[in-house]
Design a protein around this motif. Structure first.
Motif, mmCIF file in Angstrom:
data_model
loop_
_atom_site.group_PDB
_atom_site.id
_atom_site.type_symbol
_atom_site.label_atom_id
_atom_site.label_comp_id
_atom_site.label_asym_id
_atom_site.label_seq_id
_atom_site.Cartn_x
_atom_site.Cartn_y
_atom_site.Cartn_z
ATOM 1 N N TYR B 137 0.973 -1.208 -0.049
ATOM 2 C CA TYR B 137 -0.004 0.250 -0.074
ATOM 3 C C TYR B 137 0.859 1.132 0.160
ATOM 4 O O TYR B 137 0.660 1.992 -0.774
ATOM 5 C CB TYR B 137 -0.965 0.003 1.275
ATOM 6 C CG TYR B 137 -1.560 1.117 1.480
ATOM 7 C CD1 TYR B 137 -2.897 1.516 0.803
ATOM 8 C CD2 TYR B 137 -1.244 2.302 2.360
ATOM 9 C CE1 TYR B 137 -3.576 2.556 0.738
ATOM 10 C CE2 TYR B 137 -1.926 3.536 2.420
ATOM 11 C CZ TYR B 137 -3.114 3.542 1.713
ATOM 12 O OH TYR B 137 -3.929 4.731 1.811
ATOM 13 N N ASP B 138 1.824 1.413 0.865
ATOM 14 C CA ASP B 138 2.689 2.329 0.954
ATOM 15 C C ASP B 138 3.378 2.706 -0.209
ATOM 16 O O ASP B 138 3.656 4.070 -0.841
ATOM 17 C CB ASP B 138 3.591 2.313 2.046
ATOM 18 C CG ASP B 138 3.203 2.319 3.510
ATOM 19 O OD1 ASP B 138 1.901 2.888 3.612
ATOM 20 O OD2 ASP B 138 3.749 1.836 4.456
ATOM 21 N N GLY B 140 2.448 2.268 -3.202
ATOM 22 C CA GLY B 140 1.564 2.519 -4.407
ATOM 23 C C GLY B 140 1.267 1.278 -5.152
ATOM 24 O O GLY B 140 0.593 1.475 -6.285
ATOM 25 N N GLN B 142 -1.310 -0.753 -5.413
ATOM 26 C CA GLN B 142 -2.733 -0.916 -4.743
ATOM 27 C C GLN B 142 -3.389 -2.337 -5.159
ATOM 28 O O GLN B 142 -3.928 -2.795 -4.366
ATOM 29 C CB GLN B 142 -3.585 0.314 -5.237
ATOM 30 C CG GLN B 142 -4.787 0.364 -4.792
ATOM 31 C CD GLN B 142 -4.794 0.658 -3.137
ATOM 32 O OE1 GLN B 142 -3.872 1.022 -2.760
ATOM 33 N NE2 GLN B 142 -5.979 0.592 -2.555
ATOM 34 N N LYS B 181 -11.630 0.079 4.097
ATOM 35 C CA LYS B 181 -11.809 1.054 3.157
ATOM 36 C C LYS B 181 -11.581 0.122 1.746
ATOM 37 O O LYS B 181 -12.348 0.578 0.702
ATOM 38 C CB LYS B 181 -10.736 1.874 3.418
ATOM 39 C CG LYS B 181 -10.940 3.092 2.374
ATOM 40 C CD LYS B 181 -9.862 4.438 2.582
ATOM 41 C CE LYS B 181 -9.951 5.466 1.571
ATOM 42 N NZ LYS B 181 -9.018 6.508 1.909
ATOM 43 N N TYR B 182 -10.793 -0.662 1.590
ATOM 44 C CA TYR B 182 -10.409 -1.051 0.379
ATOM 45 C C TYR B 182 -11.043 -2.860 0.136
ATOM 46 O O TYR B 182 -10.953 -3.157 -1.097
ATOM 47 C CB TYR B 182 -8.842 -1.010 0.229
ATOM 48 C CG TYR B 182 -8.430 0.396 -0.026
ATOM 49 C CD1 TYR B 182 -8.837 1.152 -1.162
ATOM 50 C CD2 TYR B 182 -7.548 0.985 1.074
ATOM 51 C CE1 TYR B 182 -8.372 2.411 -1.279
ATOM 52 C CE2 TYR B 182 -7.092 2.227 0.916
ATOM 53 C CZ TYR B 182 -7.521 2.925 -0.065
ATOM 54 O OH TYR B 182 -7.124 4.207 -0.316
ATOM 55 N N TYR B 218 -1.741 9.369 12.253
ATOM 56 C CA TYR B 218 -2.814 8.743 11.594
ATOM 57 C C TYR B 218 -3.813 7.933 12.438
ATOM 58 O O TYR B 218 -5.166 8.098 12.391
ATOM 59 C CB TYR B 218 -2.131 7.281 10.776
ATOM 60 C CG TYR B 218 -1.612 8.224 9.696
ATOM 61 C CD1 TYR B 218 -1.991 8.136 8.297
ATOM 62 C CD2 TYR B 218 -0.055 8.375 9.574
ATOM 63 C CE1 TYR B 218 -1.441 8.590 7.428
ATOM 64 C CE2 TYR B 218 0.551 8.786 8.763
ATOM 65 C CZ TYR B 218 -0.077 8.857 7.105
ATOM 66 O OH TYR B 218 0.724 9.448 6.218
#
Lengths: 100, 310
Positions: B137-138, B140, B142, B181-182, B218
């Motif tokens: 995730y970090d 990118g 995805q 969320k994902y 966060y």
């Protein structure tokens, strides 16, 4: 010279939050960023706003210097979430690599 | 700096093949529980996300990356993705000293002791304890993150797991924020620090806490470790950049650019050392990176466990 494409912000929508337009380029993010490097991330957010895709791809390595530490997002006076914009750009560039 | 694409391709391929970013077989990575026999029944499952277990391997791999960064050899990293993940993972496992592995395993063993002493009802099932995929995730990547997160969430759901106790900020953020969320996977996620209920009035120690970005900003839980330490008779001497304004340790850059990571961690160490008090971290990435740069840092779990024993 970079070509201006205002529709680029729309193209970015599938890759993350639609917040780049809120940025008024004050530079708080660049001042607080631990990288203290060449107006990062302010400059690259400006590229998103004007749709300078070529410049973004040309400077894409800079995106991975980002530590995702969130200080820029914490201090942004416009709530433009610079950290999320950088993450969205990483996704955009990775998708670009995969397509090409 | 390495070409991010090369790093992302290698990590993505390793996670696809072996379910962890280093390609190391899980039975070699996740051995901390074998002598301890944590409870097998309870209300919430302890979910380590394997992050503490990875730190010795991160140290070994970033040591090699640091040697070749910006040299002509760095371009050959692109061919690493063609090597089966488990082969490179086995090599990495052999190169990593056992003493380092035991040091990080001991932190997890202390967390189990702390939870037991706080009378928390928990259990551990190693077959359900997987890497969260947060690095994908970090970076990118995805699609790879979503694919891996679905796998992890489906295993937990199938086993009927609803409550999770986490031990590090990155895994906590992944499960608490990114999974819903994902991949639409909701769990009741609590960092172990929030469950500590211990009191001791013997301590007169002072420490300086390094807040990890994911707890400080966060997830906004910086007050919790301070309260826990205060209950143990330990005062926190804060540096200017702490809590929600904490400074990054540079750890997230260590795979792409060990040089950049080193520059950032040295600035942070100077600030943390300025109080003259022992430094305490509560994130495996921060702990490993601060130690690698030469700082004398202890993990929060070890400090609290010493309070129980003392």
């Amino acid at each position: 010279m970079a070509r201006i494409e205002t529709a680029f912000i729309e193209d970015m929508k599938p890759f993350g939050e639609d917040v780049a337009a809120a940025c008024f380029n004050c530079g708080t993010c660049a001042a607080i960023c631990p990288l203290v490097s060449d107006h990062f991330p302010r400059k690259i957010i400006r590229y998103v706003q004007i749709g300078a895709k070529d410049r973004i791809l040309e400077h894409s390595r800079d995106l991975w210097q980002c530590l995702h530490c969130g200080l820029c997002t914490q201090t942004c006076p416009r709530g433009a979430n610079p950290g999320e914009i950088i993450l969205s750009l990483k996704r955009y560039v990775v998708a670009n690599w995969r397509r090409s | 700096m390495y070409n991010p694409k090369d790093i992302i391709d290698v990590i993505g391929a390793n996670v696809r093949m072996t379910r962890n970013p280093f390609g190391i077989p899980k039975f070699l990575v996740n051995s901390w529980h074998q002598d301890l026999h944590p409870p097998q029944k309870g209300e919430a499952m302890l979910f380590t996300g394997l992050m503490y277990q990875f730190v010795p391997y991160i140290e070994t791999s970033t040591d090699y990356l640091a040697r070749f960064e910006d040299s002509d050899w760095s371009q050959y990293l692109r061919y690493a993705r063609y090597m089966p993940g488990y082969l490179s993972g086995l090599g990495l496992a052999l190169l990593t000293p056992g003493s380092q592995k035991r040091k990080y395993n001991a932190i997890l063993q202390n967390i189990v002791r702390i939870l037991a002493a706080s009378r928390v009802s928990f259990f551990y099932r190693p077959e359900l304890d997987d890497y969260s995929g947060v690095l994908l995730y970090d970076l990118g990547d995805q699609d790879a993150f979503v694919q891996h997160a679905r796998y992890v969430a489906a295993k937990l759901k199938k086993a009927g797991i609803r409550k999770l106790i986490t031990v590090d900020p990155h895994t906590t953020y992944a499960l608490k924020v990114l999974f819903p969320k994902y991949v639409e996977a909701e769990f009741d996620v609590t960092p172990y620090v929030e469950l500590i209920n211990l009191h001791s009035h013997n301590g007169t120690r002072r420490v300086t806490l390094h807040d990890p970005c994911f707890y400080g900003r966060y997830l906004a839980v910086s007050d919790t470790p301070r309260r826990v330490l205060s209950n143990m008779g330990i005062d926190c001497v804060n540096v200017r950049n702490s809590g929600s304004f904490t400074s990054c340790c540079g750890g997230p850059a260590e795979s792409i650019s060990p040089k950049l990571s080193d520059q950032i961690v040295r600035k942070r160490i100077d600030e943390l050392k300025s109080t003259g008090e022992p430094i305490v971290a509560m994130c495996p990435i921060c702990l490993g990176n601060l130690r690698k740069a030469g700082a004398n840092v202890e993990d929060l779990a070890n400090v609290i466990a010493a309070g129980i024993n003392g």
